[in-house]
Motif scaffolding. Structure first.
Motif, PDB file in Angstrom:
ATOM      1  N   ASP A 180      -1.431  17.223  -5.644  1.00 15.45           N
ATOM      2  CA  ASP A 180      -2.687  17.727  -6.372  1.00 15.45           C
ATOM      3  C   ASP A 180      -3.788  16.381  -6.499  1.00 15.45           C
ATOM      4  O   ASP A 180      -4.724  16.737  -7.065  1.00 15.45           O
ATOM      5  CB  ASP A 180      -2.472  18.451  -7.380  1.00 15.45           C
ATOM      6  N   GLY A 181      -3.310  15.354  -5.822  1.00 14.15           N
ATOM      7  CA  GLY A 181      -4.690  14.402  -5.925  1.00 14.15           C
ATOM      8  C   GLY A 181      -4.046  13.306  -7.367  1.00 14.15           C
ATOM      9  O   GLY A 181      -4.797  12.302  -7.367  1.00 14.15           O
ATOM     10  N   SER A 189      -5.082   5.470   9.302  1.00 19.05           N
ATOM     11  CA  SER A 189      -4.479   6.928   8.882  1.00 19.05           C
ATOM     12  C   SER A 189      -4.082   6.925   7.326  1.00 19.05           C
ATOM     13  O   SER A 189      -4.354   7.665   6.758  1.00 19.05           O
ATOM     14  CB  SER A 189      -3.304   7.169   9.585  1.00 19.05           C
ATOM     15  N   LEU A 190      -3.615   5.688   6.775  1.00 22.23           N
ATOM     16  CA  LEU A 190      -3.482   5.638   5.253  1.00 22.23           C
ATOM     17  C   LEU A 190      -4.723   6.013   4.710  1.00 22.23           C
ATOM     18  O   LEU A 190      -4.844   6.579   3.700  1.00 22.23           O
ATOM     19  CB  LEU A 190      -3.003   4.178   5.118  1.00 22.23           C
ATOM     20  N   ILE A 191      -5.898   5.261   5.042  1.00 26.19           N
ATOM     21  CA  ILE A 191      -7.172   5.271   4.369  1.00 26.19           C
ATOM     22  C   ILE A 191      -7.562   6.827   4.132  1.00 26.19           C
ATOM     23  O   ILE A 191      -8.018   7.548   3.354  1.00 26.19           O
ATOM     24  CB  ILE A 191      -8.195   4.606   4.887  1.00 26.19           C
ATOM     25  N   SER A 192      -7.219   7.693   5.487  1.00 28.92           N
ATOM     26  CA  SER A 192      -8.126   8.942   5.464  1.00 28.92           C
ATOM     27  C   SER A 192      -7.135   9.726   4.662  1.00 28.92           C
ATOM     28  O   SER A 192      -7.733  10.786   4.157  1.00 28.92           O
ATOM     29  CB  SER A 192      -8.043   9.327   6.738  1.00 28.92           C
ATOM     30  N   THR A 193      -5.836   9.667   4.431  1.00 29.56           N
ATOM     31  CA  THR A 193      -5.113  10.221   3.609  1.00 29.56           C
ATOM     32  C   THR A 193      -5.547  10.171   2.154  1.00 29.56           C
ATOM     33  O   THR A 193      -5.633  11.066   1.161  1.00 29.56           O
ATOM     34  CB  THR A 193      -3.393  10.199   3.765  1.00 29.56           C
ATOM     35  N   PHE A 197       0.906  -1.327  -0.113  1.00 31.56           N
ATOM     36  CA  PHE A 197       0.149   0.119  -0.096  1.00 31.56           C
ATOM     37  C   PHE A 197       0.933   1.271  -0.035  1.00 31.56           C
ATOM     38  O   PHE A 197       0.742   2.177  -0.703  1.00 31.56           O
ATOM     39  CB  PHE A 197      -0.913  -0.022   1.464  1.00 31.56           C
ATOM     40  N   ARG A 198       2.049   1.197   0.903  1.00 36.34           N
ATOM     41  CA  ARG A 198       2.793   2.145   1.090  1.00 36.34           C
ATOM     42  C   ARG A 198       3.724   2.673  -0.351  1.00 36.34           C
ATOM     43  O   ARG A 198       3.607   3.923  -0.847  1.00 36.34           O
ATOM     44  CB  ARG A 198       3.773   2.434   2.186  1.00 36.34           C
TER      45      ARG A 198
END
Lengths: 437, 692
Positions: free
Chosen positions: B169-170, B207-211, B159-160
């Motif tokens: 910028d997404g 926290s990964l999911i929320s970022t 994932f990382r």
């Protein structure tokens, strides 16, 4: 050095198929077509049309109209046989293409398809004007017809027109009749009346007019009634062909597939006539139809076979030629009853319709007029939708020689009689005078 | 690129030529028939597994019964790819994707082999696409087989490493060496990460999911917009790089978003109108003609239909043209993008604005009645209060169940252009010729504009012509049509068009011929008249012949403008020309042959008279020499004369002048010689006689 050879041979082998397939008088059908688009989405929204071209063997090269790398010619050679402009809103072409180069392209015998639309740019209008077609100058004007519109569930402003006012020409629209009306939504144009090369292919009913549907009219519309042309074609003198449509959307898949019902009529057609109309029209524009050639132009005296260097007045002669039409893959005999030959010196002295043997051979015989001078055999063949044939062959005509006139004229017998009786009298008289005693 | 986007916008506008309020229709039957047309297998199979998947997926979305031969051939190529050890993870990915729909049997050993090879690919992956194919493949195997033992060993690590490609910028990069970021890659990355989450054996770090959710909302900030409210994603066009086009990019983002929303538990916070704008984008392009584009559109719409974020609802009208005469009722349908029924809701007509005066609403806010059987919301008695014309109706949709509010998204107000048509009453139509100075009516004719009229009028340039009629709407108000033209056509086909003006209900046009003389090019004669009255709201638009007017206009002065040239009929322009035959010079007139022969006889007569005279005189030959030598010369002399005369005959018959003169030269010399001998002999004889 060896590397160069490899590149050279490779480039020749890549180019060879193109060189062989390109436009030539022997195979007049186009092969390579440059398609300029406003947006690549047109490639997908108009794919039915493009696919029908591809399936007939055309090599389509899609480019954005403002692509800086596009060019029509390189090193004096044209890279394409035909150009399709599906970019109604382009303000400036990319690369080396401009109006002048497009006109030069046509002037050198290549074909052009232009589709404009509402809010067409000045550039596209200029291209059309060069071809003898004037679009309505009002940028937001559309063709409206409140009587012969197409019934639509979603559009009620009567700008979607169902027209079945097609040109009556089998060579332009194919021999199969287009039964369903053709849908149109876009801008109208008018043709210059003195231009004899441009033809209306799809026109409107007398109740149509060109105006902005959203604003009230206070002055008469600039275009009205049957003066409006929706789709026009041009056949130039060099046999280049041009198609100009006032609507890009009428070539789209949506219009190709859409059903059509004319206002006031109860028959509903499953499919509009657009697909057949444009497929047949593209066959004509790309010289798959209506391209003629004349070969074996011959003339000789009746009863002889060799072509003489000159004729005498009052000779009987036979003139013949063979005409073939290109069918897209081969030359087929052309059959018509209106091919005419002229025996011409300043003005035609003889103009005669040639008879044909249904295998492409046209011939006729006539008597050389009793006027001597340098004549021409002229065939100026023009028929709606066909390429024109213009042949001229010079031939002198001489008067009678001195010994070719009539020798013993009965009217002159009294003169002969008088002369001979005088001679006989003289002979007798010579005896009488000398020996009488 | 900006220009090409503008072009795309034009295309969109063309596709839905409406006013600012455009109407979007959900997917219809034309999509279904287009799907069957576009995805036609070549000799029973598709070119690649990717294409097979796209076809099968599209058929699945539409619920089209797939043809068995497609499935059979698809299964064959799937098992070939799966069984082969040389297949790349991309091949395996598409094989498994196609298999998820085709549901073929995959050999147990083969599937084990795939799992191990895909696992190896995950750990060896270095670019985003490597991760996408290998993780995607594992997810597909997990879904297809009932085994639960497929896990990623180090889900969080993977994932990382995928997350490392993300930009601020997404957007995402394809690989660490490539600096270009794209929204297309963002969609792929989201799908990959969703796969990793579902493959993880244990819960991932929240926290990964929320970022990542934060990244998504950033991505949606960079969304682009057309004027008609449709939204889409786009990438900058970079040279020498595979550019995808807005359709595929937006589709990719939506697929990623749907996949990610499906595996996470929390709420993904996105502005709801953006989802609606995306739905309008996909519906606005109509039916693409390219199989790939078609798949992107349908797949994206399917994602919109089933996603967990919010499901857009589309309001559509069965007909935007309502007829007063047929007493049409307003029928509104609210559906999802793929056309399935919406949850229970109420549709309200909030306002109706005339396109002419946009100030006040013409109707009270009212609710439409829902018809269970047809699924339509119907308003029956609306048209009682509304006159003919073009309107913009504003609808509001309210969901009945408050829970549905979270699931579905609907624009707050939907504006729809509506045309109300009806029969317009035409009355008091008449045409008259007036005297100019007094205004007195010279001749007046009543007209019936519903049928052809045959009025014949005559006027000179000092007179006027007046045409008038009244138009009334079904509600008794004044009606002003868009098209009210009077056309005068001269015999020479020169046309003149006049707009008929109005004051209230009364339409009137007065043609003062004195002022129009120049415009009419001083052409006297018959002018045919035609009246056209038409409007989008008028069901009885008409084009009617009125008759003709015989105009007597003054002679044209020298500098008057000439009428413009009229187009030539193309059919006659190319007709064959009339044949020309040469007229030969007539032979000179000759007298009859008998007359010539008679005169020939007459010319012989003097010779006969000569003979008779000689006989009467009693000619003799006594002077003929008796001695042999002079006698010989005498004979020769006369033979010579005879020869010369004969030569003349031959000259007449066939010889030319040169031949004749040559022979005549010899004969002349001969004659001189023999003539001299005989004549001198005769002279000597006669001298001897005289002297004796």
């Amino acid at each position: 050095m060896r590397k160069f050879w490899v590149i050279f041979v490779a480039s020749i082998s890549i180019l060879l198929p193109f060189l062989c397939n390109s436009f030539s008088p022997e195979i007049p059908t186009d092969r390579r077509v440059l398609v300029l688009l406003d947006d690549l989405a047109i490639k997908s929204s108009h794919s039915s049309y493009f696919n029908s071209l591809k399936s007939r063997g055309f090599d389509l090269d899609f480019k954005l109209a403002d692509d800086p790398k596009i060019a029509l010619q390189r090193y004096g050679q044209y890279l394409y046989d035909a150009l399709i402009l599906f970019c109604p809103s382009v303000e400036r072409f990319g690369g080396s293409i401009d109006v002048a180069s497009i006109i030069n392209f046509v002037d050198s015998g290549h074909d052009l398809i232009v589709a404009a639309d509402v809010n067409a740019s000045d550039l596209i209008r200029e291209v059309a004007t060069e071809c003898g077609v004037d679009f309505d100058e009002d940028p937001s004007a559309m063709v409206i017809d409140h009587i012969r519109y197409a019934v639509s569930e979603t559009e009620g402003d009567h700008t979607l027109i169902a027209s079945d006012d097609l040109i009556k020409s089998d060579v332009i629209l194919g021999s199969k009749k287009i039964t369903a009306p053709v849908l149109f939504q876009g801008i109208g144009h008018s043709l210059n009346p003195v231009n004899s090369l441009v033809l209306k292919v799809l026109s409107t009913s007398p109740s149509a007019y060109s105006a902005n549907p959203k604003s009230k009219l206070s002055t008469p519309p600039s275009l009205m009634g049957s003066e409006i042309s929706l789709v026009s074609v041009v056949q130039a003198r060099n046999n280049a062909r041009i198609l100009i449509s006032g609507s890009l959307s009428m070539i789209s898949n949506r219009f190709f597939r859409s059903g059509v019902q004319k206002a006031g009529s109860t028959t509903k057609h499953e499919k509009s006539g657009n697909e057949q109309f444009f497929t047949e029209l593209s066959k004509w524009v790309f010289h798959e139809r209506g391209h003629l050639k004349a070969v074996n132009v011959k003339h000789h005296k009746v009863g002889e076979t060799d072509e003489p260097a000159l004729y005498r007045i009052n000779d009987e002669l036979v003139y013949s030629l063979e005409i073939y039409e290109w069918s897209g893959s081969s030359w087929e005999p052309y059959v018509a009853d209106n091919v005419q030959v002229q025996f011409y010196m300043m003005s035609p002295y003889v103009l005669k319709t040639l008879s044909n043997d249904k295998k492409g051979l046209y011939s006729t015989s006539f008597k050389v007029p009793d006027v001597y001078g340098v004549f021409q055999f002229k065939v100026e063949y023009q028929k709606l939708g066909y390429t024109s044939l213009s042949l001229a062959k010079q031939i002198p005509v001489r008067p009678y020689r001195h010994n070719e006139y009539e020798r013993f004229i009965p009217t002159a017998y009294p003169y002969y009689g008088a002369a001979f009786s005088t001679m006989a009298g003289f002979f007798i008289f010579s005896f009488v005078h000398l020996y009488n005693k | 690129m900006a220009r090409s986007l503008a072009g795309f916008l034009v295309l969109l506008l063309v596709v839905s030529i409406c006013e600012a309020a455009s109407l979007f229709q959900p997917v219809s039957d034309s999509h279904r028939s287009a799907a069957l047309e576009l995805f036609t297998p070549d000799h029973g199979s598709f070119k690649s597994l990717e294409e097979t998947y796209e076809a099968l997926r599209t058929f699945q979305i539409f619920g089209i019964e797939k043809k068995p031969d497609v499935t059979a051939s698809a299964c064959r190529s799937i098992s070939e790819t799966v069984g082969s050890s040389t297949s790349t993870s991309k091949d395996l990915f598409y094989a498994l994707k196609a298999n998820s729909i085709a549901e073929c049997k995959i050999h147990e050993t083969a599937s084990k082999g795939i799992i191990s090879s895909l696992n190896a690919a995950v750990s060896a992956a270095s670019s985003l696409l490597d991760f996408y194919y290998s993780v995607g493949g594992l997810v597909l195997i997990k879904d297809q087989s009932s085994k639960d033992d497929i896990h990623l060993a180090d889900a969080e690590g993977v994932f990382r490493s995928v997350k490392a490609f993300s930009q601020s910028d997404g957007r995402w990069r394809y690989s660490s060496s490539n600096p270009e970021s794209s929204a297309f890659a963002a969609g792929i990355a989201l799908e990959t990460l969703a796969g990793i989450v579902s493959l993880a054996s244990s819960e991932l770090d929240q926290s990964l999911i929320s970022t990542l959710k934060n990244d998504i909302s950033k991505l949606f900030d960079s969304i682009e917009k057309y004027d008609d409210g449709t939204l889409y994603f786009d990438d900058k066009l970079v040279d020498g790089y595979e550019y995808q086009g807005p359709l595929s990019i937006t589709s990719s983002v939506l697929r990623g978003l749907t996949a990610f929303a499906a595996v996470t538990t929390g709420n993904i916070d996105l502005p709801r109108d953006k989802i609606l704008g995306l739905a309008k984008f996909f519906l606005g392009i109509g039916v693409p003609g390219d199989a790939k584009d078609f798949f992107y559109q349908i797949d994206a719409l399917a994602c919109l239909e089933s996603n967990r974020v919010s499901i857009p609802l589309i309001l559509s009208l069965s007909s935007a043209v309502l007829s007063l005469t047929k007493k049409d009722s307003l029928k509104v349908r609210v559906t999802t993008v793929l056309g399935s029924n919406a949850p229970p809701l109420t549709v309200k007509l909030v306002g109706a604005f005339s396109s002419v005066s946009k100030d006040a609403s013409l109707v009270e806010s009212q609710e439409l009645k829902f018809d269970q059987g047809s699924g339509l919301h119907i308003l029956n008695d609306l048209l009682k209060s509304i006159d003919v014309g073009s309107y913009t109706f504003v609808f509001e949709v309210v969901l009945q169940e408050p829970e549905d509010e979270k699931v579905y998204v609907m624009g707050s107000q939907t504006k729809v252009p509506i045309f109300v048509t009806g029969l317009v009453k035409i009355e008091n139509s008449e045409i008259a010729v007036l005297d100019s100075d007094l205004g007195s009516v010279e001749s007046q004719n009543k007209l019936d504009l519903t049928a052809k009229n045959d009025v014949s009028l005559s006027a000179n340039h000092l007179q006027k012509m007046r045409l008038s009629f009244q138009l009334t709407t079904p509600r008794g108000r004044a009606f002003r049509p868009h098209q009210a033209f009077l056309k005068l056509r001269h015999e020479s086909k020169v046309e003149h068009i006049f707009v008929v003006g109005n004051s209230g209900k009364q339409f009137e046009i007065v043609l003062n011929f004195l002022g129009l003389v120049e415009k009419f090019f001083y052409l006297s004669g018959k002018y045919d008249m035609e009246l056209t009255v038409g409007d989008a709201a008028m069901e009885n638009s008409l084009l009617v012949a009125i008759g003709y007017i015989e105009l007597d206009l003054p002679e044209a002065p020298e500098k008057a403008p000439r009428p413009p040239p009229q187009p030539v009929d193309p059919y006659s322009r190319y007709g064959p020309q009339a044949e020309i035959t040469h007229i030969f010079r007539a032979p000179e007139k000759r007298p009859p042959q008998e007359l010539s022969l008679a005169f020939l006889g007459l010319t012989i007569l003097p010779l006969l008279g000569f003979f008779i005279g000689l006989l009467r005189l009693g000619v003799n030959m006594k002077n003929f020499p008796t001695k042999p030598i002079p006698a010989t010369f005498a004979v020769l002399f006369h033979v010579g004369i005879g020869a010369v005369l004969l030569l003349y005959v031959f000259f007449w018959l066939k010889l030319d002048l040169f031949q004749t003169l040559k022979v005549l030269g010899f004969l002349g010399v001969f004659l001189v010689f023999v003539g001299h001998r005989i004549l001198s002999h005769l002279a000597a004889a006669s001298a001897k006689l005289k002297s004796a």
